[in-house]
Design a protein around this motif. Structure first.
Motif, short mmCIF file in Angstrom:
data_model
loop_
_atom_site.label_atom_id
_atom_site.label_comp_id
_atom_site.label_asym_id
_atom_site.label_seq_id
_atom_site.Cartn_x
_atom_site.Cartn_y
_atom_site.Cartn_z
N ILE A 33 52.84 40.23 24.19
CA ILE A 33 53.04 40.30 25.92
C ILE A 33 51.31 40.60 26.53
O ILE A 33 51.13 40.75 27.62
CB ILE A 33 54.71 41.38 26.07
N TYR A 34 51.00 41.89 25.33
CA TYR A 34 49.89 42.67 25.63
C TYR A 34 48.90 41.98 25.66
O TYR A 34 47.63 41.57 26.59
CB TYR A 34 49.39 43.98 24.96
N TYR A 35 48.35 41.50 24.12
CA TYR A 35 47.21 40.48 24.45
C TYR A 35 47.23 39.26 24.72
O TYR A 35 46.25 38.50 25.01
CB TYR A 35 47.43 39.72 22.58
N ALA A 36 48.66 38.48 25.41
CA ALA A 36 48.61 37.25 25.91
C ALA A 36 49.06 36.98 27.17
O ALA A 36 48.89 36.09 28.15
CB ALA A 36 49.04 36.51 25.58
N ALA A 37 49.45 38.70 27.78
CA ALA A 37 49.87 39.10 28.71
C ALA A 37 51.00 37.89 28.93
O ALA A 37 51.32 37.47 30.59
CB ALA A 37 48.72 38.72 30.63
N LEU A 38 51.89 38.06 28.56
CA LEU A 38 52.88 36.62 28.04
C LEU A 38 54.08 37.99 29.14
O LEU A 38 54.28 38.69 28.81
CB LEU A 38 53.79 36.39 27.09
N ARG A 39 55.41 36.71 29.75
CA ARG A 39 56.60 37.48 29.78
C ARG A 39 57.33 37.60 28.87
O ARG A 39 57.43 36.92 28.09
CB ARG A 39 57.14 36.93 31.06
N PRO A 40 58.00 38.94 29.13
CA PRO A 40 58.81 39.49 27.42
C PRO A 40 59.86 37.94 26.98
O PRO A 40 60.04 37.39 25.97
CB PRO A 40 59.70 40.32 28.31
#
Length: 214
Positions: A33-40
């Protein structure tokens, strides 16, 4: 938004949460979620076949499904998660996301230690099912409690995504590139994050000056 140092400290704190290594098993999910900015929900649905994780350097995730948690009365499946296409995209669309070496290592270590589910999912519950949002939210709240006592930072796992997008924009990454990687439209990105872009005026003026002098 949390800064990179705070994010790293929070990821470490997650590994100490819960019995039987519960938090440790979820650390890589929060890292996505942090390093790739994925939605949970995108991180929850990741499969090993979606990942290119080289021994060194940058890797790549190919995001094509999301597994949001839903009320079981609204789905035919016994699982409380419904597999969907990506938000704001067609059902067959995919989104390639470059990932930094830090996340590549975390993902490789996680797969080596925990393996995958039968369908290739990297994150799973104790019984092999999809990780519930309530489960990872409880772990996150326990890990972030000391930081939240001093400030409202990192209240939700989703705040890691906000922190990532804000970091990219402030690092000078172009809005179209950030929007593509994060799965936003440029319009939505600029509307949501315009106030988060800080300290860019001097850099902007310099670039305009250099272009005029060319």
């Amino acid at each position: 938004m949390v800064n990179p140092r705070q994010a790293q400290e929070l990821l470490t704190a997650v590994t100490y949460v819960g019995r039987r290594g519960r938090g440790r098993r979820l650390m890589a999910l929060f890292a996505c979620i942090y390093y790739a900015a994925l939605r949970p929900a995108e991180a929850v649905g990741l499969r090993v076949q979606d990942c290119h994780l080289p021994a060194s350097g940058w890797g790549r995730l190919t995001i094509d499904v999301s597994r949001p948690q839903v009320d079981t009365q609204w789905t035919d499946a016994e699982d409380a998660h419904e597999e969907r296409g990506l938000k704001h995209r067609g059902r067959q669309d995919v989104r390639p996301v470059p990932v930094p070496p830090e996340l590549v290592k975390i993902r490789r270590d996680h797969i080596a230690e925990y393996g995958t589910a039968k369908d290739g999912r990297i994150f799973r519950s104790d019984r092999g099912g999809v990780v519930a949002s309530t489960a990872y939210t409880k772990v996150w709240q326990a890990a972030s409690r000391p930081l939240r006592a001093a400030s409202p930072l990192a209240k939700r796992p989703y705040d890691l995504r906000h922190a990532a997008v804000t970091l990219w924009l402030n690092a000078g990454v172009s809005a179209p590139d950030v929007a593509e990687q994060a799965g936003h439209s440029v319009d939505v990105l600029l509307r949501v994050y315009a106030k988060c872009i800080d300290g860019q005026q001097e850099i902007t003026n310099q670039r305009i000056g250099e272009a005029l002098a060319a």
